[in-house]
Write an enzyme that holds these catalytic residues in place. Sequence first.
Site, mmCIF file in Angstrom:
data_model
loop_
_atom_site.group_PDB
_atom_site.id
_atom_site.type_symbol
_atom_site.label_atom_id
_atom_site.label_comp_id
_atom_site.label_asym_id
_atom_site.label_seq_id
_atom_site.Cartn_x
_atom_site.Cartn_y
_atom_site.Cartn_z
ATOM 1 N N ASP A 110 33.722 29.949 42.196
ATOM 2 C CA ASP A 110 33.295 29.006 43.311
ATOM 3 C C ASP A 110 33.728 27.588 43.353
ATOM 4 O OD1 ASP A 110 31.797 27.997 45.506
ATOM 5 O OD2 ASP A 110 29.916 28.616 44.938
ATOM 6 N N SER B 183 24.531 26.184 49.232
ATOM 7 C CA SER B 183 25.454 25.472 49.789
ATOM 8 C C SER B 183 25.245 23.996 50.266
ATOM 9 C CB SER B 183 26.381 26.334 50.659
ATOM 10 O OG SER B 183 27.622 25.679 51.157
#
Length: 530
Positions: free
Chosen positions: A354, A302
Amino acid sequence: MASLPLSLSAGLSSSPLWLPLSSSLTHWGGRWLRIPLLAPTTWTVMSRASYLTASRQQLPACGRPGSSYCAAASGKMTILELLFRDTDLVPSDIAAGLTLLHQQQDNIRNSQEPDEVISHSPGPPQEADLDAELENCHHYMQFAAAAYGWPLYIYRNPFTGLCKIGGDCCRTRTAEYDLVGGDQLSCHFGSILQTTGLQYRDFIHISFHDKVYELPFLVALDHRKESVVVAVRGTMSLQDILTDLSAESEDLNLECGVQDCSAHKGISQAARYVYQRLINDGILSQAFSIAPEYRLVVVGHSLGAGAAALLAIMLRSSYPQLRCYAFSPPRGLLSKSLYEHSKNFTVSLVLGKDIIPRLSVTNLEDLKKRILRVIAHCNKPKYKILLRGCWYELFGGDPDNLPTELDGGAQGHLTQPLLGEQSLLTHGSPTYSFSSDSPLESPAKYPHLYPPGRIIHLEEEGTSGRFCRAAARYSARWAHESQFSKILIGPKMLTDHMPDVLMKALDSVVSDRAAYVFCPPGGGSNVDVV
């Protein structure tokens, strides 16, 4: 239809910010509102970020000149204003738009031929390279997950985790090892040992110091892969969110022989902080004095993936054999030239729909445009859209059978549109056009940015249930960055970003591909005996 003012008040979460968020409540206009199951999509991301981050007037740090909190909050406000400043929508309007857009995207995908979905079939060299890189991703994801410390470990092991690291939590190792910053350091260390399977002596430095633009990281010796691993932690605190949301572009002074070196401001400053710690504090020198023949590997998930990718670019002139593995990195990270440069040593891994690898200022503006258009081209009552949308999100079905009259010729038959086109905007937007479906132009402050490196995309095969992952199986392929140029709506667009879900998907795809190699279809062997 009156709009509600967007709240930018400060707040703290009682759980780590990577955990799944509530699907029934959202914070809007200073109140908690109940909205349908559509909430766990982009709306939750935007409303949660708005609730957790602080405005300039409410941050005490903004009273001090040069405060990083103030600078980050200023960048965050600009992003939210860019998305909501010219709309007159309430949460239920956005929820209806999201469910309509999800059905539209699914309908388009279902109508595509297989060769349109996968542009080409990779040859044997590419497949061999894919297998090798998947195995590396599977290995190094353990380090990216370990950087989160004990909260992720307990979340992944709710029944046994505390028992396994309880003994370490009671010990004091800060004087014995280079372990700095934060609370419960021994608990963090215990969880890192359990996640990576390494020994105490294999760790060179572990930092849980956490401020705006200053991320926690660890440095360890990985004897199995003969590498020095630098793992940078992803988003897990209010400070990390402020770093995430400082999304304006910043020019970088890099020794990489590339023109137009610009990147995400908040992430580049976080990478620069880790770089200075590694070099100025002699952390890498210490690691390579112990294992001079090892190569350097930088990993992260991330926010940590974005910082790791930029850190790798900064370090590569000194460590030419460096490799970087970025798990679920943000899309709006690198300029075009840096993106091409990073392909030589960086591999990114993206799971399913995602949202983060598709998230950029330009894509958010594009998402707003598509939500407004799909709402304006629908003549069904909102309550029917939301009820049928909840059913579709929970149980699936054929999007053609749902109450959607989207783009094209159906527009002429609309008698009572859900919302009139011009009523959607409180004032004209210079970047929005109802009649044009062309890509939006990025504001000068937010130029078009790209994800790092070559991209491996893991996609779920078949339909194992909307929220059930027990029987999920995945396929892996190389993907071009243009395949992540639009935000895709779906019930797993947030859960696909969670590190524990990504680890399970990697476990599945690596084991399946290994079984295919040893037991190919038809029972034959793919190994030539000589």
